[in-house]
Design an enzyme around this catalytic site. Structure first.
Site, PDB file in Angstrom:
ATOM      1  N   ARG A 223     -41.971 100.888  41.513  1.00  0.00           N
ATOM      2  CA  ARG A 223     -42.863 100.020  42.273  1.00  0.00           C
ATOM      3  C   ARG A 223     -43.100  98.727  41.494  1.00  0.00           C
ATOM      4  NH1 ARG A 223     -41.806 102.609  46.252  1.00  0.00           N
ATOM      5  NH2 ARG A 223     -43.221 103.970  47.394  1.00  0.00           N
ATOM      6  N   HIS A 271     -35.938  95.921  47.665  1.00  0.00           N
ATOM      7  CA  HIS A 271     -36.446  97.288  47.880  1.00  0.00           C
ATOM      8  C   HIS A 271     -35.502  98.087  48.786  1.00  0.00           C
ATOM      9  CE1 HIS A 271     -40.363  99.804  47.751  1.00  0.00           C
ATOM     10  NE2 HIS A 271     -39.326 100.592  47.934  1.00  0.00           N
TER      11      HIS A 271
END
Ligand code: GLV
Length: 308
Positions: A223, A271
């Protein structure tokens, strides 16, 4: 008995088709076509906003449509409702592919050759064997262990760091904050696959970068908030770190003026390292749901106090 899907719309049809074929007894609904919310007992969603969860009085299980649950507001989901994370072969394989690619690209100097080609320079670098490099993975969960197992097949030396010690053949294991420094000292490439919790937020920071061998590289596939951006830029510019491969940023999308975009030694992807694949995820979720219906324990329930 109803199950409501409220996640990535592009993949909703694949989920609905699987349930129509394999669980015709379940009324599979796709948001916003949710019907009577009083009937919804199972929810597949990425997020659980409080104002939405209160509209589901009969909710029994919250299935996260992704592997991470850091963005889920646990307090919005009543304590008796289990929150289940997504652990499925599609997500695991995607992550194994991405990290293998990233590690091999670093190991075989592909980023240097991209620059050399642009400059029309024919400059062969040394080709050390994989056994000359140590790859360290932070986070030895389902993803971290699968990544380590694949990297082992190339012959890399391997280290793993986890909250509590995990034994794995061919991997030197380290655990907890006390062993973090010793773990880092040996890592030529550091891969972050930790869950995002208050304890791991900002863990990729100056202190960690200075503990790595000079010239080490970073791969963050966890993350964005794990990373302190300014500390990474400083470590790259001082030469302490050679490169960073980042699949996640904070925020996402990364603003166009962010220095990572123009940095020659930062490689960015939006991502995409790994995604839930409905074809492999739906059977696993359905089997888990059936266990719940039969009063058996659910798999992959998160521990709210741990945060993952
Ligand atoms: C993606 O980042 C996920 O958590 O599934």
């Amino acid at each position: 008995m109803s199950i409501l899907y409220r996640s990535d719309a592009a993949r909703a049809a694949a989920w609905a088709n699987y349930f129509a074929e394999h669980a015709p007894d379940l009324d599979f609904r796709v948001w916003p076509d949710a019907g009577d919310l009083d009937e919804v007992e199972y929810l597949i969603a990425w997020q659980a906003p409080a104002e939405f969860i209160v509209t589901l009085p009969r909710l029994k299980v919250f299935f996260s449509s992704g592997a991470g649950v850091d963005h889920v507001d646990f307090s919005a989901v009543p304590a008796h409702i289990p929150i289940v994370r997504m652990v499925e072969p599609g997500i695991i394989n995607g992550m194994v592919e991405y990290v293998s690619l990233a590690v091999l690209a670093l190991h075989r100097d592909f980023f240097d050759y991209v620059a050399a080609k642009a400059a029309r320079v024919w400059d062969p670098l040394e080709v050390p064997p994989a056994s000359a490099r140590t790859i360290g993975v932070m986070g030895m969960g389902a993803l971290g262990c699968a990544v380590l197992a694949r990297l082992a097949s190339y012959g890399f030396r391997l280290r793993g760091w986890n909250r509590s010690l995990r034994e794995m053949d061919g991997v030197e294991g380290f655990a907890g904050p006390d062993q973090l420094h010793t773990f880092l000292e040996g890592c030529d490439v550091l891969v972050c696959l930790l869950p995002l919790t208050p304890a791991t937020k900002g863990i990729l920071n100056r202190e960690v970068f200075s503990a790595l061998p000079a010239g080490a590289a970073l791969i963050n596939v966890a993350r964005g908030p794990h990373l302190v951006d300014a500390d990474l830029l400083e470590a790259l510019d001082s030469g302490r770190l050679s490169r960073a491969i980042l699949d996640v940023t904070e925020p996402e999308p990364l603003p166009v003026e962010h220095p990572f975009w123009a940095h020659p030694r930062v490689f960015l992807t939006p991502h995409v390292a790994s995604m839930t694949q409905p074809e492999s995820a739906a059977p696993i979720l359905l089997a888990n749901l059936r266990r719940h219906q039969q009063g058996e324990p659910l798999s992959d329930v998160i521990d709210r106090s741990r945060g993952y």
